[in-house]
Design an enzyme around this catalytic site. Structure first.
Site, PDB file in Angstrom:
ATOM      1  N   CYS A  88      81.131 123.803  84.534  1.00 18.84           N
ATOM      2  CA  CYS A  88      82.156 124.785  84.174  1.00 18.84           C
ATOM      3  C   CYS A  88      82.653 125.520  85.425  1.00 18.84           C
ATOM      4  O   CYS A  88      83.277 124.916  86.271  1.00 18.84           O
ATOM      5  CB  CYS A  88      81.612 125.736  83.105  1.00 18.84           C
ATOM      6  SG  CYS A  88      82.906 126.656  82.254  1.00 18.84           S
ATOM      7  N   HIS A 101      79.276 122.238  78.790  1.00 17.61           N
ATOM      8  CA  HIS A 101      77.977 122.850  79.089  1.00 17.61           C
ATOM      9  C   HIS A 101      76.835 122.081  78.418  1.00 17.61           C
ATOM     10  O   HIS A 101      76.440 122.431  77.300  1.00 17.61           O
ATOM     11  CB  HIS A 101      77.945 124.277  78.546  1.00 17.61           C
ATOM     12  CG  HIS A 101      78.745 125.256  79.330  1.00 17.61           C
ATOM     13  ND1 HIS A 101      78.239 125.939  80.415  1.00 17.61           N
ATOM     14  CD2 HIS A 101      80.016 125.688  79.187  1.00 17.61           C
ATOM     15  CE1 HIS A 101      79.166 126.746  80.903  1.00 17.61           C
ATOM     16  NE2 HIS A 101      80.253 126.614  80.180  1.00 17.61           N
ATOM     17  N   GLU A 141      73.757 122.339  78.933  1.00 14.53           N
ATOM     18  CA  GLU A 141      72.586 123.218  78.711  1.00 14.53           C
ATOM     19  C   GLU A 141      72.689 123.962  77.381  1.00 14.53           C
ATOM     20  O   GLU A 141      71.706 124.493  76.885  1.00 14.53           O
ATOM     21  CB  GLU A 141      72.421 124.196  79.883  1.00 14.53           C
ATOM     22  CG  GLU A 141      73.385 125.382  79.931  1.00 14.53           C
ATOM     23  CD  GLU A 141      74.741 125.043  80.536  1.00 14.53           C
ATOM     24  OE1 GLU A 141      75.070 123.846  80.669  1.00 14.53           O
ATOM     25  OE2 GLU A 141      75.488 125.997  80.857  1.00 14.53           O
TER      26      GLU A 141
END
Lengths: 229, 79
Positions: A86, A203, A205
């Site tokens: 990002c 993302h 994660e």
């Protein structure tokens, strides 16, 4: 695998990515402050998401010239694996480690939702936990994720296999409907020439634990940990 | 010496913010707005007194930080 996460003023995904990396590697992650001028000896450097330096001037522009980024650029030149997520992707383009630029979303809206991504290749240290052509579900959260490069650059990147991920439909079709932000050729993630640097807007994660609602992201970090151990 | 820098999007690079401003102007009743392109204006106060040197220095600043030349053009005025 040992990893370091760079922390800028305004980073806000640094702890999330550290947790995901620790779960997949079994090793503690080193947090490195942007004013530090030395990188620890690690297998992977991660530039996390957020709003480094408040997105002043352009997203990632100030961070790209911070003391630690000079070291990251130098190390990347010697083959150090670097992952930017990002805002980290924006920093890597501004630092000149990746081609192109991330512009304001075509809709002008900040987008926060899950998207489908097509894995263009599993033949990289970053994507070996996925399979080529697989469709994975990963969240995005950005206002400036509209990938742009001129046509010559895009053609050269395609020839060299530098497109890592593309936005797609649930069935894997690369079409306008699956493109959330207007990115050229639906590009969501790009490699450098040697595939040792990856920048991606989504993302992983944020979907890396069943408690978060999905584990497609965990597969990526598991793959990275295997590749770098 | 003062330098004035304009940073603008290159031709062919879509400018959704400029488009939105154009639509807003039309909805406010300003007729005949064909196109709007948005950019940045930066003023820099310099210690340098030689205009040529000042211009070179500000150009270097533009190349390194003030503009992203993948998508942006810049122009520099000094004096």
């Amino acid at each position: 695998m040992k990893a370091a996460v760079i922390v800028f003023p305004g980073s806000n995904c640094d702890r999330d990515i550290a947790v995901a990396l620790e779960q997949s590697s079994g090793n503690p992650v080193t947090m490195v402050w942007h004013r530090d001028s030395a990188l620890p000896k690690v297998d992977l450097v991660v530039i996390p998401g957020g709003f480094a330096y408040g997105d002043y001037l352009r997203c990632g522009a100030m961070a790209a010239h911070s003391p630690i980024m000079r070291e990251v650029v130098r190390a990347a030149g010697k083959g150090q694996p670097v992952l930017g997520i990002c805002n980290g992707f924006q920093v890597l383009t501004e630092a000149g480690l990746l081609p192109g630029v991330l512009m304001r979303n075509a809709s002008l809206k900040y987008l926060c939702k899950d998207v489908n991504l097509k894995v263009e290749t599993s033949q990289s240290l970053f994507t070996s936990g996925w399979t080529t052509g697989q469709v994975v579900r990963i969240p995005i959260g950005h206002g400036d994720g509209n990938y742009f490069a001129d046509n010559d650059t895009l053609n050269r990147m395609e020839d060299r296999g530098q497109v890592a991920l593309r936005y797609c439909s649930e069935q894997g079709a690369i079409d306008a409907g699956g493109n959330p932000n207007g990115s050229a050729r639906n590009i969501a993630g790009v490699f450098n020439d040697s595939k040792t640097v990856l920048g991606m807007m989504p993302h992983p994660e944020r979907l890396s634990d069943p408690a978060l609602g999905g584990t497609d992201g965990k597969d990526m970090f598991d793959g990275i940990a295997r590749a770098l151990t | 010496m003062k330098a004035r820098v304009h940073v603008t999007l290159k031709n062919g690079v879509l400018d959704p913010q400029g488009k939105a401003i154009g639509h807003a102007l039309a909805s406010l009743g300003f007729a005949g707005v064909n196109d709007v392109r948005q950019g940045k204006y930066i003023e820099i106060e310099l210690a340098e007194t030689d205009p040529a040197k000042a211009r070179d220095s500000v150009k270097a600043m533009c190349e390194k930080l003030l503009a992203n030349t993948v998508i942006e053009n810049y122009s520099v005025e000094v004096g």
